[in-house]
Every structure is written in C-alpha cells, then in structure tokens.
Design an enzyme around this catalytic site. Structure first.
Site, mmCIF file in Angstrom:
data_model
loop_
_atom_site.group_PDB
_atom_site.id
_atom_site.type_symbol
_atom_site.label_atom_id
_atom_site.label_comp_id
_atom_site.label_asym_id
_atom_site.label_seq_id
_atom_site.Cartn_x
_atom_site.Cartn_y
_atom_site.Cartn_z
ATOM 1 N N CYS A 182 0.900 -1.198 0.110
ATOM 2 C CA CYS A 182 -0.068 0.104 -0.046
ATOM 3 C C CYS A 182 0.797 1.362 0.205
ATOM 4 O O CYS A 182 1.906 1.287 0.780
ATOM 5 C CB CYS A 182 -0.875 -0.028 1.127
ATOM 6 S SG CYS A 182 -1.901 1.559 1.347
ATOM 7 N N GLU B 142 -26.764 -6.496 26.454
ATOM 8 C CA GLU B 142 -25.868 -5.895 25.755
ATOM 9 C C GLU B 142 -26.371 -4.474 26.126
ATOM 10 O O GLU B 142 -27.684 -4.085 26.243
ATOM 11 C CB GLU B 142 -25.940 -5.997 24.202
ATOM 12 C CG GLU B 142 -25.685 -4.819 23.300
ATOM 13 C CD GLU B 142 -24.157 -4.820 23.613
ATOM 14 O OE1 GLU B 142 -23.653 -3.296 23.622
ATOM 15 O OE2 GLU B 142 -23.215 -5.786 23.506
ATOM 16 N N CYS C 176 -2.676 0.169 8.699
ATOM 17 C CA CYS C 176 -1.992 -1.022 8.697
ATOM 18 C C CYS C 176 -0.522 -0.981 8.950
ATOM 19 O O CYS C 176 0.349 -0.855 8.086
ATOM 20 C CB CYS C 176 -2.102 -1.595 7.381
ATOM 21 S SG CYS C 176 -3.923 -1.463 6.528
ATOM 22 N N GLN D 156 -19.340 -8.233 12.620
ATOM 23 C CA GLN D 156 -17.852 -8.708 12.675
ATOM 24 C C GLN D 156 -17.205 -8.062 11.659
ATOM 25 O O GLN D 156 -17.750 -8.352 10.358
ATOM 26 C CB GLN D 156 -17.403 -9.995 12.990
ATOM 27 C CG GLN D 156 -17.793 -10.588 14.123
ATOM 28 C CD GLN D 156 -16.684 -10.614 15.290
ATOM 29 O OE1 GLN D 156 -15.677 -9.933 14.852
ATOM 30 N NE2 GLN D 156 -16.879 -10.899 16.368
ATOM 31 N N CYS E 70 -8.114 1.669 -0.801
ATOM 32 C CA CYS E 70 -7.652 0.965 0.295
ATOM 33 C C CYS E 70 -7.574 -0.472 0.000
ATOM 34 O O CYS E 70 -8.620 -1.051 -0.173
ATOM 35 C CB CYS E 70 -8.642 1.177 1.621
ATOM 36 S SG CYS E 70 -8.176 0.408 3.115
ATOM 37 N N CYS F 275 -10.739 -8.972 22.606
ATOM 38 C CA CYS F 275 -10.246 -8.213 21.333
ATOM 39 C C CYS F 275 -8.972 -7.528 21.979
ATOM 40 O O CYS F 275 -8.462 -6.915 21.281
ATOM 41 C CB CYS F 275 -11.153 -7.008 20.860
ATOM 42 S SG CYS F 275 -11.900 -6.066 21.991
ATOM 43 N N PHE G 134 -22.482 -9.387 26.694
ATOM 44 C CA PHE G 134 -22.013 -8.324 25.745
ATOM 45 C C PHE G 134 -22.425 -8.866 24.154
ATOM 46 O O PHE G 134 -21.362 -9.065 23.468
ATOM 47 C CB PHE G 134 -20.513 -8.134 25.667
ATOM 48 C CG PHE G 134 -20.040 -7.778 27.107
ATOM 49 C CD1 PHE G 134 -19.990 -6.291 27.506
ATOM 50 C CD2 PHE G 134 -19.600 -8.750 28.227
ATOM 51 C CE1 PHE G 134 -19.517 -6.084 28.632
ATOM 52 C CE2 PHE G 134 -19.225 -8.442 29.061
ATOM 53 C CZ PHE G 134 -19.039 -7.054 29.672
#
Length: 503
Positions: free
Chosen positions: A88, A377, A97, A325, A196, A452, A356
């Site tokens: 890129c 949630e 990135c 996602q 992108c 995460c 969650f």
C-alpha cells in the site's frame, strides 16, 4: 530524563522490545526508533543509550510516568530479515496497517508471543506448569490478508494532510480538500486515499467514483470543517455483505452529512448506483459538532435499507449503524472455535448466557443447538437488531435484554435460569469487577471468554482463576485453553478465545 539501561537490549529485533515497552507500561514515552534495525545499528543504539544513562531503573520494564529517550536510526545498512515491501502506498503515513512492511509470518509470530507473555506476566500463569503448553494454542492465521474488511469509514476534510517531505505541495481551495483516513493522532487532519487494500474491490470502485467528482465546483459540495463547524460532507461509510441467494457481494454506501439536502447528493447517487454490487445508498444526517458517523436521522437514497451477510448458517440484516464482525471470513473461524469450546452435548439441553452480545451474532449461531440463549447488551439499537435477526431466522429460543453489564445489581442472576455455558465478549476494557464477582458466585460449569484485548483478557483470567487476594475474592476456574486468532492482518489487534471450566 531516565533512560533504559543497556542491559535491556537483547540481541533480538527491536520490534520485540518495543512491543514489550508498549504492552507493560502506561508511561508517556517518546519512542523515536524504527523497527527495522540491523544488528550493527542495534549495537550502536545500545552504546548510545548506555553512554547517556544516568540512573538505572530497578526493573527491566519502565514504570508508570517514566519517560524514555531513545536515539533515532540514521540509516539501514541491511534490511531486517522479516522486512517486506508494503504493497500500500499509504502504509507509512496512514497508521491503519502499521505492520505491512513485516512479513505476515513474522506478524502472527509476534502476536502469538505477545499473548504468551501477557498470560504469564499479567495473567500470572506459569509456563513451568506441565499443562501450560497444552493450554496455549498456536495462533490461527488469517487466510485472506487483504480485502478482508467488510466495513470502512472515510472522512472528508478541508485540507489534505501531507508528510513533511511533501508539505511544499500543499494546495488551497477544492484541490486541497481530502477524503480518506485520519492521520495518526489527529482528529482534524485527513490523509487523502484513492484506494484501500483492506476493503473489497467493489468498495474501492465506489471510493474512486466519489474521489473523481466530489470536488467538482458545479456540484456545490463542501467538506465539513471540524473547527469552524461548517460544511456538508462528513463521512463516507462503505459496507460489504453477500446476497443470500447468489452469494455475490452487495454493497451499502452511507453518506454522513451535517444536514439533509438530498439534491446535493443526487449526482453522486446516480454515478454510484451504476455499480452492480451497490444495492443500498443511505444518508445519515448528523447535525452535532462531533465527529461521529452515526446520524440522528437516516434516509434511503437508493435501493434497500439493509444488506445481508451469512455466518454459520444464520442470515443477518446489516443496517448502516449495525455492529457486525468486520472480517466475515475470519469470523466464521472464530465462531467455529467458540462452538468447539462450548462442547455441546447434542441433545439441545444447554442454557447459554451471552454477555456483551451485540447484535446477537454468537448466540444466534448456537441457538438451534441449545435450549435457550439469554443475551445482554448495553446498546439499545444492537438489541433491536438482535431481536430482528432472531425473528428473521425463525429462532424463538433467544431472549435479548438491554442493560449495562458494568452496573449489574445483586438480582441480575434472577432474570434467567442458571446457565451451563457463559459466553463473554467484552470490549477492550474487559469486564468490570462487579461482573467478575457475579460470575464467580454464579459458578457456571463453563465460561468462554472472547477478547479483543489480550492485556485485559489476561487480567480477567487471573481474577477468574486465581481470585483477588486484596479483596478476599477466591477464583474458582481453571484455564483449559487459550486460542489466539488473527482477525486483522497488518494491525496489532489480536482476538483470543479462552475456555474456562469450574475447578
């Protein structure tokens, strides 16, 4: 000004050292060192740092509030053995990135090592334990390293951000307008991006069309000025899904504007709608001075209001502001791992508590194989989407409740039967201590912790397994497996699926 002792530099690449500094310290550090050092450059760095050392910290890792000063690399004598050319053109400036110039094999190796060290140093699990090697699973790489994102958000700006060596090329007026991604650390500076590599080819076609014409003076379009709070165009959000019947990509284009003036967007809508994959063009109107892409009102300019996606046999309707996602391909892998950890008996007898739960993606993929799913949630729109997704798929054994899991009361457990399986997928800060205490009191046979953020994940695993001595809290779980998953190649983000069983 405190500096790091020379003994802190081992003969490894400096990227590994930098990761450790960033992971274990919350200090305000000035790190002006590049990751692609040759061994000879590293030796020079050691000598330079050693010569300026006035005090030696007692620990290898910096303390909170400590400032580090490192010398800057002058030139690369020979490239690092894991160095590759970033495909890129914006890789060095964008910040999205950050590890494109590192081979993918090295990226996943570093991520796996990061999780390993956090589990030991933060989670307080011993790698001397004979079972530790069986608990720590090797990272699951992503088969698709580019074009994997199904959602990208670009911002409009009144002035292009340029690297220092290109500042002399700055232009004023419409030629200086920008549409792209925010420069790292700046809310008001936008790097102009023509393409992108993380999003789909169809999304890049839309971006190219918008870039080609939105600066045309005759269209009367203006970018929003975050300082003066004037201007029309705020964001361009592109979402990619799949047609349920054909499996072909379908694209949603969302223009976020400061006011509702559809006539200004008509020329863009006409051009964009000619792309076969574009099935939805919406306009979110956000009149606030903030930089959010969620509007107070939403209008359909072309096509339908949602796009669809399929995960493990369940069809999801995705609206402009739905959570979903971001990497659909790897989400299939992630959810399969979650189901494997669930160890379902096959008789449809389990009760699942989905904490969650977002729009219900995890719980709904399990619902047909269990007795009932209870999802919680805090975001009302996410709960509405979860209920709609359940109805659209004919799933009637899933209950979704809106509530803040950081503020649960003592009666929280009275709202559902005792679960056989708890799935917890918190955001980056991890779980609140109130929820930790509740889970330790609930004593469900199995917890699947999806994270995460490996740092807060390791902390919560420590609490659930080892307890908190200072608060007289006893842990009651045993970590059976921890599986890192690379959801986002070329970024530092790591997902983990952890299985805990009642000890």
């Amino acid at each position: 000004m405190a500096t790091l002792p020379s003994c802190g530099f081992r003969r490894l690449n400096s990227l590994s050292w930098l990761q450790k500094v960033r992971k274990y310290s919350s200090c305000s550090a000035s790190l002006s060192i590049e990751k692609n050092h040759s061994s000879s450059e590293e030796e020079e760095s050691r000598m330079s740092i050693s010569s300026t050392t006035s005090t030696r910290p007692s620990s290898f890792f910096p303390k909170k509030g400590q400032t580090l000063e490192l010398v800057q690399k002058l030139k690369t004598i020979s490239p690092h053995w894991d160095n590759v050319t970033a495909p890129c053109e914006y890789a060095s400036d964008c910040g999205g990135c950050k590890t494109q110039n590192l081979s993918y094999e090295a990226q996943v190796r570093a991520k796996e090592q990061q999780v390993h060290e956090l589990v030991i140093h933060v989670g307080k699990f011993s790698d001397n334990d004979p079972e530790f090697a069986n608990v720590m699973k090797p990272i699951v790489p992503c088969d698709i390293q580019f074009n994997y994102r199904n959602k990208m958000e670009f911002s409009f700006g009144t002035q292009k951000w340029l690297p220092k060596d290109q500042v002399h090329e700055r232009e004023d007026g419409v030629n200086g307008y920008a549409l792209g991604l925010h420069a790292p650390g700046f809310f008001d500076k936008v790097l102009d991006v023509q393409k992108c590599l993380l999003q789909s080819e169809a999304a890049n076609m839309v971006l190219a069309i918008v870039q080609d014409c939105w600066r045309d003076i005759e269209l009367g379009l203006s970018p929003y000025d975050v300082h003066a709070h004037v201007g029309f165009l705020k964001h361009l959000m592109l979402r990619t899904g799949r047609d349920v019947k054909t499996g072909l990509p379908e694209l949603m284009v969302n223009f976020v504007t400061s006011s509702y003036e559809p006539e200004l967007l008509e020329p863009l809508v006409e051009k964009i709608s000619s792309i076969p994959e574009v099935v939805s063009i919406v306009n979110n109107v956000n009149t606030s001075v903030g930089n959010t892409s969620v509007g107070e009102e939403e209008y359909i300019l072309y096509g339908k209001s949602t796009i669809t996606e399929i995960l493990r046999g369940v069809t999801f309707q995705i609206s402009a502001n739905s959570f979903f996602q971001t990497n659909t391909h790897q989400a299939e892998v992630l959810y399969r791992l979650i189901e494997d950890c669930a160890g379902l008996r096959g008789d449809g007898s389990e009760i699942v508590l989905d904490l969650f739960c977002g729009t219900g993606t995890i719980g709904l993929t399990l619902a047909r194989k269990v007795k009932h799913v209870y999802g919680y949630e805090v975001v009302p729109q996410a709960i509405s989407d979860a209920r709609r997704n359940a109805e659209n798929n004919g799933i009637h054994n899933a209950t979704f409740v809106q509530g803040d899991l950081n503020k649960i009361s003592d009666s929280f457990g009275d709202q559902f039967p005792k679960p056989d399986i708890v799935i917890s997928d918190p955001n980056r800060p991890g779980m609140h201590m109130k929820l930790i205490k509740f889970l330790l009191k609930l004593r469900a046979p199995r917890i699947i912790y999806v994270s995460c953020n490996p740092a807060t994940c390791a902390r919560d695993l420590d609490y659930l397994c080892h307890g908190v001595v200072e608060q007289n809290i006893k842990g009651c779980y045993k970590l059976k497996s921890l599986q890192p998953v690379d959801m986002f190649p070329h970024t530092p983000h790591i997902e983990c699926v952890c299985l805990l069983e009642l000890d």
